[in-house]
Scaffold this motif. Structure first.
Motif, mmCIF file in Angstrom:
data_model
loop_
_atom_site.group_PDB
_atom_site.id
_atom_site.type_symbol
_atom_site.label_atom_id
_atom_site.label_comp_id
_atom_site.label_asym_id
_atom_site.label_seq_id
_atom_site.Cartn_x
_atom_site.Cartn_y
_atom_site.Cartn_z
ATOM 1 N N ASN A 25 0.834 -1.200 0.000
ATOM 2 C CA ASN A 25 0.000 0.000 0.000
ATOM 3 C C ASN A 25 0.872 1.254 0.000
ATOM 4 O O ASN A 25 2.103 1.180 0.068
ATOM 5 N N ILE A 26 0.228 2.403 -0.071
ATOM 6 C CA ILE A 26 0.953 3.673 -0.226
ATOM 7 C C ILE A 26 1.903 3.915 0.936
ATOM 8 O O ILE A 26 3.065 4.294 0.741
ATOM 9 N N ASN A 27 1.442 3.681 2.160
ATOM 10 C CA ASN A 27 2.291 3.943 3.322
ATOM 11 C C ASN A 27 3.497 3.011 3.370
ATOM 12 O O ASN A 27 4.603 3.432 3.741
ATOM 13 N N GLU A 28 3.307 1.760 2.997
ATOM 14 C CA GLU A 28 4.432 0.814 2.988
ATOM 15 C C GLU A 28 5.509 1.256 2.004
ATOM 16 O O GLU A 28 6.714 1.230 2.322
ATOM 17 N N VAL A 29 5.099 1.666 0.822
ATOM 18 C CA VAL A 29 6.071 2.147 -0.168
ATOM 19 C C VAL A 29 6.735 3.421 0.327
ATOM 20 O O VAL A 29 7.949 3.608 0.170
ATOM 21 N N MET A 30 5.956 4.297 0.922
ATOM 22 C CA MET A 30 6.495 5.554 1.454
ATOM 23 C C MET A 30 7.619 5.275 2.457
ATOM 24 O O MET A 30 8.699 5.879 2.393
ATOM 25 N N TYR A 31 7.377 4.348 3.403
ATOM 26 C CA TYR A 31 8.401 4.021 4.393
ATOM 27 C C TYR A 31 9.614 3.355 3.750
ATOM 28 O O TYR A 31 10.756 3.595 4.164
ATOM 29 N N ASP A 32 9.377 2.538 2.734
ATOM 30 C CA ASP A 32 10.480 1.845 2.052
ATOM 31 C C ASP A 32 11.487 2.804 1.440
ATOM 32 O O ASP A 32 12.674 2.491 1.330
ATOM 33 N N VAL A 33 11.009 3.966 0.991
ATOM 34 C CA VAL A 33 11.914 4.923 0.331
ATOM 35 C C VAL A 33 12.331 6.054 1.259
ATOM 36 O O VAL A 33 12.878 7.068 0.824
ATOM 37 N N GLY A 34 12.076 5.885 2.574
ATOM 38 C CA GLY A 34 12.637 6.815 3.541
ATOM 39 C C GLY A 34 11.800 8.016 3.904
ATOM 40 O O GLY A 34 12.305 8.963 4.503
#
Length: 328
Positions: free
Chosen positions: A285-294
Motif C-alpha cells: 500500500n501507499i504507506n508501505e512504499v512511502m516508508y520503504d523509500v525513507g
C-alpha cells in the motif's frame, strides 16, 4: 491559407512525425470542406535533396519541393532526427539558414521530440523554453546550455516557436496548433477522430529517472552513487558534504552544474523512482512504499511524488499496476 513546410531531413528521421503531421493537417482540410469552409493548410514535404533514404535504406521519402523552391511559408515542422547529433547536423546543415530566414520573414517553427537539436542549432531557441524527449535532456543541456530546457512539459510555445516532448507527444502539439489556427471545435473533432488525449501538458508520468552521470566530476558521482545506494535513509546535504570533504556551497554548486538538479531534487527523484517501480510491480500500500523509500510524512511524500510525476501515488498505481490493490 497557411503554407506548411514539413521538413524531410537526411538520415534516420521519424517517418511517423512526417506522415502523421501530413495526414492530420490534411484531415483538417477535409473536415473544413465538409462544413462548407475553405481548406486551411497547403502542405508540402520540403527537403534538401530530391530523394531521401531513411532507416538504412528501408524507406525513402520524396519531397514535394526543395528548400530553394519555397519562397514563403507560414509554419515549418521539424521531425525527430535520430543518430549522433554532430552527424545529423552536418548532413542537414543547409536547413539552418533557411529556417532562420523564414522565421525572420514571419514563419512559425515547430520541432518534435529530438528535432529540438536541429532547431536549437539555429540559435532561435537561445534564452527560450524548449521541450524534447526526457531521455535526451542531459545531452541537450550539455550542448545547448543557453536554452531553457523544461523536460517535464509536453510542449512549449514562445515567440512563434513551438517544441514538443518525447515520441508521440508530437500529436498533442499538432492538436494545439490546430486549435490555434482552426478553433477549439475543430481540434476536438480531430482529437476524437485520431483518438488523441487532448489537453495533456506534462510528460512527467512517462519519465524514467536514470541519473545524470555523463560528467567528469568524481565527487559528484560519488554523491550520486551514495544517494542511489541509500535511498531508504534520510540523507542531508551536510552529510554528503562531510563525506566528500567539501564545503556545502561548493558541493551544491558542482552538483547542480553536473546533473542539472540540486542535491535535494536528486534525492527526491531517486526516492520517487524507486517508489514508482514499487507501485508498478507489487501489492504494497501507499504507506508501505512511502516508508520503504525513507519518507515518514505522508503529506510530504504525496506532494513530492505528484510534483515529480504529475500524478498522485494512487493515480500512478492505478495507471501502471493492473493487478495491484489500491490502498491508501
Amino acid at each position: 491559407m497557411k503554407h506548411v513546410s514539413i521538413l524531410t531531413p537526411i538520415g534516420h528521421t521519424s517517418l511517423t512525425n512526417i506522415e502523421g503531421t501530413h495526414q492530420i493537417f490534411s484531415e483538417v482540410n477535409k473536415l473544413l470542406m465538409s462544413m462548407g469552409k475553405p481548406p486551411l493548410f497547403s502542405i508540402q514535404l520540403v527537403g534538401i535533396s530530391k530523394k531521401i533514404k531513411q532507416q538504412n535504406g528501408l524507406f525513402s521519402v520524396t519531397p514535394d519541393a526543395l528548400i530553394q523552391d519555397i519562397k514563403k511559408t507560414d509554419l515549418i515542422v521539424i521531425p525527430a532526427i535520430h543518430g549522433e547529433h554532430s552527424n545529423t547536423l552536418a548532413q542537414n546543415r543547409k536547413f539552418i539558414p533557411w529556417i532562420v530566414q523564414h522565421y525572420k520573414n514571419g514563419a512559425e517553427v515547430a520541432s518534435f521530440c529530438i528535432g529540438a537539436f536541429l532547431l536549437a542549432s539555429t540559435g532561435l531557441l537561445k534564452g527560450k523554453q524548449c521541450a524534447t524527449h526526457w531521455r535526451m535532456a542531459s545531452e541537450f543541456r550539455s550542448i545547448f546550455p543557453d536554452v531553457n530546457l523544461v523536460d517535464d512539459k509536453i510542449m512549449t510555445e514562445e515567440d512563434g516557436i513551438y517544441t514538443s516532448g518525447g515520441a508521440y507527444s508530437y500529436l498533442n502539439l499538432i492538436l494545439y496548433l490546430i486549435e490555434k489556427f482552426a478553433g477549439r471545435d475543430v481540434a476536438i473533432i480531430i482529437a476524437k477522430a485520431f483518438m488523441i488525449d487532448i489537453d495533456r501538458h506534462s510528460q512527467s508520468p512517462f519519465i524514467i529517472f536514470q541519473g545524470q552521470k555523463e560528467h567528469e566530476d568524481e565527487p559528484v558521482k560519488k554523491a550520486q552513487e551514495f544517494i542511489e545506494a541509500n535511498f531508504q535513509d534520510r540523507i542531508s546535504v551536510d552529510q554528503l558534504a562531510d563525506m566528500l570533504a567539501l564545503g556545502r556551497r561548493n558541493l551544491e554548486r558542482r552538483f547542480k552544474k553536473a546533473t542539472a538538479n540540486t542535491v535535494v531534487e536528486y534525492i527526491q527523484r531517486v526516492k520517487v523512482e524507486v517508489a514508482k517501480k514499487s507501485f508498478e510491480t507489487n501489492r504494497k500500500n501507499i504507506n508501505e512504499v512511502m516508508y520503504d523509500v525513507g519518507y515518514t510524512d505522508n503529506k510530504a511524500f504525496r506532494t513530492t511524488f505528484k510534483k515529480i510525476t504529475g500524478l498522485s501515488p494512487i493515480e500512478y498505481r492505478n495507471k501502471y499496476n493492473k493487478e495491484g490493490l489500491v490502498m491508501a
